[in-house]
Each structure stands twice: as structure tokens, then as C-alpha cells.
Design a protein around this motif. Structure first.
Motif, PDB file in Angstrom:
ATOM      1  N   ILE A  44       0.865  -1.184  -0.015  1.00 40.65           N
ATOM      2  CA  ILE A  44      -0.030   0.023   0.023  1.00 40.65           C
ATOM      3  C   ILE A  44       0.990   1.137  -0.019  1.00 40.65           C
ATOM      4  O   ILE A  44       1.664   1.377   1.031  1.00 40.65           O
ATOM      5  CB  ILE A  44      -0.913   0.081   1.263  1.00 40.65           C
ATOM      6  N   PRO A  45       0.952   2.064  -0.799  1.00 40.14           N
ATOM      7  CA  PRO A  45       1.613   3.299  -1.051  1.00 40.14           C
ATOM      8  C   PRO A  45       1.588   4.003   0.223  1.00 40.14           C
ATOM      9  O   PRO A  45       0.510   4.139   0.691  1.00 40.14           O
ATOM     10  CB  PRO A  45       1.330   4.187  -2.112  1.00 40.14           C
ATOM     11  N   GLY A  46       2.779   4.345   0.858  1.00 37.93           N
ATOM     12  CA  GLY A  46       2.830   5.290   2.125  1.00 37.93           C
ATOM     13  C   GLY A  46       2.586   4.341   3.340  1.00 37.93           C
ATOM     14  O   GLY A  46       2.782   5.039   4.299  1.00 37.93           O
ATOM     15  N   GLU A  47       2.344   3.070   2.991  1.00 36.79           N
ATOM     16  CA  GLU A  47       2.295   2.051   4.316  1.00 36.79           C
ATOM     17  C   GLU A  47       3.241   0.954   3.905  1.00 36.79           C
ATOM     18  O   GLU A  47       2.682  -0.138   4.370  1.00 36.79           O
ATOM     19  CB  GLU A  47       0.770   1.971   4.635  1.00 36.79           C
ATOM     20  N   PHE A  48       4.427   0.964   3.467  1.00 37.58           N
ATOM     21  CA  PHE A  48       5.188  -0.061   3.155  1.00 37.58           C
ATOM     22  C   PHE A  48       5.454  -0.939   4.351  1.00 37.58           C
ATOM     23  O   PHE A  48       5.634  -2.118   4.224  1.00 37.58           O
ATOM     24  CB  PHE A  48       6.427   0.461   2.261  1.00 37.58           C
ATOM     25  N   TYR A  49       5.381  -0.212   5.521  1.00 39.63           N
ATOM     26  CA  TYR A  49       5.908  -0.642   6.634  1.00 39.63           C
ATOM     27  C   TYR A  49       5.291  -1.776   7.152  1.00 39.63           C
ATOM     28  O   TYR A  49       5.425  -2.783   7.571  1.00 39.63           O
ATOM     29  CB  TYR A  49       5.987   0.154   7.823  1.00 39.63           C
TER      30      TYR A  49
END
Length: 167
Positions: A44-49
């Protein structure tokens, strides 16, 4: 001990590689730890973590956390100048803020300027981007700068990247 982590994704699985070393300028006599896990979160872009953090934590469970001085991740600690956490920041929180985390990214993240340093190594015209938490950014930068290797990527980080893709 210093640990560096990277993960490679394939066929719904993730292969995480950890390089264990003791000196920042080390280029040999390091240990390699690997683990492959399934059921990996989608990117998910911006939620790579959300995708990579469980992989790192799973492999970290094999270590005595008290023996770890620093952790290096392939990515950012912060995603913006308001200190929104990236992978490194979330890892730091997960480890109860007890182990400094240094992010070394190959690609610039446009919305962060204040909390990153640009590192040119060797003759490369393409920089690395260093971010840090639990350690002064200048100190983290110097540690990454001092890593062995005459090219853009320090020797151990290049080897780690190569090993993740070796299936």
C-alpha cells in the motif's frame, strides 16, 4: 552487533535477509540470516511498513535484542518533515525505542527534507538517503559513510540486496 535488513517479495512470499556485523567498515566475516514467510500483506503506497515490518520482526525474534547496537533498514525512518514514521520509525517503536534505527534508501522521498541527509559515495552521481531515529542524524550519516566499499552502495548492503533476490 549491527544488523541490516532487506526483504524481497515473490509469489505471495517474502524473503528477508539480515546481515550481522560488528564494525561499520567491515566487508567480510559477517553472518547472514534468512527467512522466507508466506501470507505477506499487499503493498500500500505510503504504508510499506505494513508489508515489511512483520518480516523483519519475525527474523529479529532469532536474536537477543540486548546485544544489538544498531539496525539498518532499506528505506526511510521518517516519510515527511512532520516525522511521520516510515519503516524505520515503526520498527523503532516496535522495539520499545531501545535500538537506534538507521534508514538507508536508494530512492529519494520528496516530502522529507529536514530529517534526511544525502550521501554520495565513490564516483556515483546518484546519492543514498540517510534517516535515523534513536541516534543523531549526523552520527548515523558518518556510520553509513564509513561503511566498506568504494561504490555507491556499501559492500555489505550490496551483498544483502543480492542475497534477497537469490532464491
Amino acid at each position: 552487533m549491527i544488523l541490516a535488513f532487506d526483504t524481497y517479495y515473490f509469489d505471495g512470499k517474502a524473503k528477508t535477509v539480515c546481515i550481522e556485523f560488528t564494525k561499520w567498515n567491515q566487508s567480510e566475516n559477517f553472518k547472514v540470516h534468512t527467512e522466507i514467510i508466506g501470507n505477506v500483506e499487499e503493498y500500500i503506497p505510503g504504508e510499506f511498513y505494513r508489508r515489511e515490518l512483520p518480516c523483519i520482526i519475525s527474523l529479529l525474534n532469532q536474536f537477543d535484542l540486548r546485544a544489538i547496537e544498531y539496525i539498518v533498514v532499506d528505506g526511510f525512518v521518517y516519510l515527511d518533515d512532520e516525522k511521520k514514521y516510515g519503516l524505520g520509525g515503526h520498527l523503532y517503536e516496535k522495539l520499545n525505542k531501545e535500538i537506534p534505527v538507521i534508514g538507508v534508501a536508494k530512492t529519494n522521498f520528496a516530502s522529507i527534507e529536514k530529517y534526511k541527509k544525502t550521501l554520495f559515495r565513490g564516483d556515483s552521481k546518484k546519492p543514498l538517503f540517510v534517516t535515523a531515529i534513536g541516534i543523531d542524524l549526523d552520527d548515523a550519516f558518518e556510520k553509513v559513510e564509513s561503511m566498506a566499499g568504494e561504490f555507491r552502495m556499501p559492500t555489505l548492503l550490496k551483498e544483502m540486496d543480492r542475497l534477497t533476490k537469490e532464491l
